[in-house]
Design an enzyme around this catalytic site. Structure first.
Site, short mmCIF file in Angstrom:
data_model
loop_
_atom_site.label_atom_id
_atom_site.label_comp_id
_atom_site.label_asym_id
_atom_site.label_seq_id
_atom_site.Cartn_x
_atom_site.Cartn_y
_atom_site.Cartn_z
N ASP A 115 -4.14 7.29 4.26
CA ASP A 115 -3.40 6.16 4.61
C ASP A 115 -4.08 5.71 5.91
O ASP A 115 -4.46 6.39 6.70
CB ASP A 115 -1.91 6.14 4.84
CG ASP A 115 -0.96 4.94 4.94
OD1 ASP A 115 -1.74 4.01 4.39
OD2 ASP A 115 0.20 4.72 5.50
N GLU A 116 -4.01 4.17 5.98
CA GLU A 116 -4.57 3.71 7.20
C GLU A 116 -5.99 4.14 7.64
O GLU A 116 -6.52 4.56 8.73
CB GLU A 116 -3.86 3.89 8.55
CG GLU A 116 -2.18 3.36 8.26
CD GLU A 116 -2.21 1.76 8.29
OE1 GLU A 116 -3.16 1.21 8.35
OE2 GLU A 116 -0.95 1.50 8.40
N GLN A 154 -7.47 -4.64 9.87
CA GLN A 154 -6.32 -4.15 10.72
C GLN A 154 -6.60 -3.10 11.50
O GLN A 154 -6.08 -2.30 11.91
CB GLN A 154 -5.10 -3.88 9.69
CG GLN A 154 -4.39 -4.90 9.06
CD GLN A 154 -3.09 -4.63 8.33
OE1 GLN A 154 -2.39 -4.33 9.02
NE2 GLN A 154 -3.24 -4.82 6.92
N ARG A 182 3.12 -9.27 10.67
CA ARG A 182 4.31 -8.62 10.72
C ARG A 182 5.59 -9.33 10.23
O ARG A 182 6.49 -8.98 10.13
CB ARG A 182 4.66 -8.07 11.99
CG ARG A 182 3.58 -6.99 12.75
CD ARG A 182 3.32 -5.87 12.01
NE ARG A 182 2.16 -6.31 11.12
CZ ARG A 182 1.78 -5.62 10.01
NH1 ARG A 182 2.29 -4.63 9.44
NH2 ARG A 182 0.53 -5.95 9.24
N LYS A 225 0.82 -1.42 0.06
CA LYS A 225 0.09 -0.15 -0.01
C LYS A 225 0.90 1.26 0.07
O LYS A 225 0.45 2.15 -0.66
CB LYS A 225 -1.15 -0.11 1.32
CG LYS A 225 -0.34 0.06 2.54
CD LYS A 225 -1.40 0.12 3.50
CE LYS A 225 -0.81 0.35 5.07
NZ LYS A 225 -0.08 1.53 5.12
N THR A 226 1.89 1.25 0.79
CA THR A 226 2.81 2.44 0.80
C THR A 226 3.49 2.73 -0.72
O THR A 226 3.73 3.91 -1.07
CB THR A 226 4.04 2.27 1.78
OG1 THR A 226 3.42 2.02 3.09
CG2 THR A 226 4.86 3.49 1.81
#
Length: 699
Positions: free
Chosen positions: A222-223, A253, A601, A48-49
């Site tokens: 973002d997020e 998330q 992670r 996504k980044t």
């Protein structure tokens, strides 16, 4: 209000092939769909980044959009800095006037221009958690029968401000009103205010709202799953003119409900923004297939989710060992042994836990094995006494109305101001509606103040006024140096504490000077105001640097990180999931999302541990977390055999049964109805429990 935007500084045109090179089909669609509302459902490790940075570079380098027309909102300063670096790499130059940062930093930037429209000066100060607690503690003194801790009061005030709760306690409401009044008098805002005051600004001054809505043609978030309702409203205002709102997030998330995050923002995006394009990023680039299979199967037990199918080209990988231990000491020893026996460097390992209290045993074991570690969540650099002292001086120089900072340094170094004298000044300030700094100027009206003390006070006031006047022509490093030299702060530190403590504090001051010098050298605006802005908005993860050590942190802090090996500890009922969540299906789902985040992670290997006993206030017998039973058994390996306990609720609980509860101990069932039971516990009285989550054991 006209639009005044610098239109120079566009980089050379970049070829579309260069920007899109290396992206998969879904990522390309996300980057090139530039018009209208867009929701990107980005699974863990799906890039996504990469999509966000390539999209911004695409707008600037290919579509020739001026950077000043682009807004990008991230959830940490660390993420913002990483994205900036990537964009510079793609464009081979730095895009001028691009607005990128956290919600709070963007709001501060707006308020520094328009705070006067909501009743503040443009040099308002930002109160951190410690400042809030100091202010509340001072206010609560008037409510002598109030035994609640300042930290708890601050939490309640925040929940009232953000609409998360309605307070019925009259005394708490009075404290809340006084708190807001004192903030205003001190020309201070807390973190909630930074957002709320911009929302107030937009809703009461349409010309300001329209200015920013016109300016930002392309908005990126973002997020998005972690946005709250205030942030949602701010985005609706900002996107009201052009509707080019691009949000990236993952409903699986969403783990910050306790901070006010509202999962509805992402689940209902298409309803809120009609005609939205929805794109799913489902290819995972981070984890092995076994890890991905475990995480995907676990999260499939949640009902409130949009759903997606994660897949990867990565290797199959190893099964996830699930290690049973006797107590937290043995658990910590097992964790240390896994790391010590590995051929990997310590920096490959991330050790996660549900609550900070679990770190103690882990730290002891790592020290015993001689394994270096760094812990996120301990005493942070900017919370050390000497650092807070010097920052308080800087804040007073910028804004003398900051009573909390002035109270901190009025007697540092000592000036003979006792507690009683200080309280008299505070009463004078409160009675006359002036700042404490102004009240100090009336020191001749305070009875019992010694002549020597009065003289030192007047010297202090003259010093602050002099540095304030000079600060307009100095950068932040020069102001800090002036403060240290003129107050003899180094000599003061050298005269207090043990030798090792003095050395450590002096080193911290040198580190602060170095960090301020670095800020000045790296930023076009190196002023005191700009520096204090950046410090006020720092989070503990921003300063984290693992170096060559094992990293320890809570799962909540691990969002956005990745490590070769992740060890997840404390997988027991009442620990993970946390006992506060056991009465709510929605909160159990959030706990499950939290474990999903923890597992994803990891790039190569995951370990999980649980223990039979854990000592908090007293030793408790525990059962393995229900989540362990929800993992695909073909992806895990039970070390010592799979426990025999049933993870389903006992449906045979009846009135009159004697039962055992993991928190409340023994009790008698008074009534069973609608999946609930009323139970009388000698320890806490009568409780109503949801049988599905209570895990009552019949005796």
């Amino acid at each position: 209000m006209g639009i005044l935007i610098e239109m120079d500084g566009l980089p050379f045109r970049i070829s579309e092939e260069r920007i899109l090179s290396g992206l998969n089909e879904a990522q390309i669609k996300a980057v090139t769909t530039t018009e209208g509302p867009v929701l990107v459902i980005a699974g863990a490790g799906s890039g996504k980044t990469r999509v966000l940075t390539h999209r911004i570079a695409y707008l600037i380098g290919v579509k020739r959009v001026f950077p000043a027309r682009i807004l990008a909102v991230t959830f940490t300063n660390k993420a913002a800095n990483e994205m900036k670096e990537r964009i510079i790499g793609l464009l081979s130059s730095e895009p001028r006037d691009l607005w990128m940062g956290t919600f709070h930093s963007i709001c501060v930037r707006i308020l520094r221009k328009h705070a006067d429209k909501v009743g503040y000066s443009r040099n308002f100060v930002i109160y951190d958690r410690g400042d809030q607690e100091s202010l509340v503690k001072q206010i609560a003194r008037d409510f002598r029968d109030l035994a609640e801790r300042p930290s708890s009061l601050v939490n309640r005030i925040s929940r009232m401000k953000t609409g998360l709760s309605q307070e019925l306690d009259e005394r708490i409401l009075q404290i809340y009103e006084r708190y807001q009044m004192e903030l205003k008098r001190c020309d201070a805002m807390d973190f909630d205010d930074l957002l709320l005051k911009v929302l107030e600004l937009f809703e009461s001054h349409s010309e300001v709202r329209d200015f920013y809505a016109e300016r930002f043609k392309y908005i990126h978030v973002d997020e998005y799953q972690d946005t709250n309702r205030v942030q949602y409203k701010l985005l609706r205002h900002l996107a009201s003119r052009h509707r080019n709102l691009f949000v990236v997030g993952d409903d699986d998330q969403s783990i910050y409900a306790f901070r006010g995050a509202d999962i509805r923002n992402i689940l209902e995006f298409e309803r809120d923004f009609p005609g939205a394009t929805v794109i799913r990023l489902e290819k995972n680039y981070r984890s092995t297939r076994k890890i991905l299979h475990a995480a995907s199967t676990l999260i499939s037990h949640n009902i409130h989710r949009k759903g997606k199918t994660l897949w990867t080209d990565n290797p199959e990988g190893e099964k996830i060992p699930i290690c049973e231990t006797w107590d937290e000491r043995e658990e910590a020893e097992r964790v240390a042994d896994i790391i010590y026996s590995s051929s990997r460097p310590p920096s490959d390992f991330l050790v996660l836990y549900r609550t900070n209290a679990q770190s103690r045993a882990l730290e002891e074991a790592l020290r015993k094995y001689g394994i270096p570690y760094t812990i996120v969540g301990g005493i942070k650099f900017y919370e050390r006494k000497e650092i807070k002292d010097l920052l308080a001086y800087l804040r007073i120089i910028l804004n003398p109305r900051d009573d909390v900072s002035l109270t901190r340094i009025i007697n540092v170094p000592p000036r003979g101001i006792g507690k009683t004298s200080l309280e008299r000044f505070q009463e004078l300030a409160s009675r006359n509606g002036i700042s404490l700094y102004e009240a100090l100027k009336y020191n001749r009206e305070i009875p019992g103040l010694r002549k020597a003390t009065r003289s030192k006070l007047e010297e202090f006031l003259a010093l602050i006024d002099e540095i304030r006047e000079k600060s307009e022509d100095l950068d932040a490093y020069e102001v800090l140096s002036e403060v240290i030299n003129r107050t003899d702060y180094m000599d003061y530190i050298s005269s207090t504490g043990q030798r090792w403590e003095v050395e450590s504090r002096l080193e911290n001051i040198q580190e602060l000077l170095g960090s301020v010098a670095e800020f000045v050298s790296e930023n076009e605006d190196g002023s005191l105001a700009a520096y204090l802005n950046s410090v006020s908005l720092k989070t503990e993860i921003d300063d984290w640097n693992p170096g060559g050590a094992v990293t320890l942190m809570t799962v909540h802090n691990a969002k956005g990180l990745e490590f070769p090996v992740v060890i997840i500890t404390g997988l027991e009922e009442t620990v993970f999931p946390h006992f506060n969540s056991l009465g709510s299906h929605e909160e159990i789902e959030e706990e499950r999302r939290l474990l999903h985040v923890a597992i994803t992670r990891a790039k190569e290997k995951v370990y999980m541990t649980f223990t039979r006993r854990r000592f908090t206030r007293r030793e408790r017998e525990l059962r393995p977390s229900r989540f362990l039973n929800e993992l695909p058994q073909e992806a895990v390996q039970w070390m010592g055999g799979r426990p025999e306990e049933s993870f389903t609720p006992n449906d045979e609980i009846r009135r009159g049964d004697l039962v055992f509860h993991q928190i409340f101990g023994r009790g008698e069932v008074l009534k069973v109805y609608d999946g609930k039971a009323r139970v009388r516990f000698p320890s806490v009285g009568i409780k109503t429990l949801v049988l599905e989550y209570a895990k009552l054991v019949k005796l």
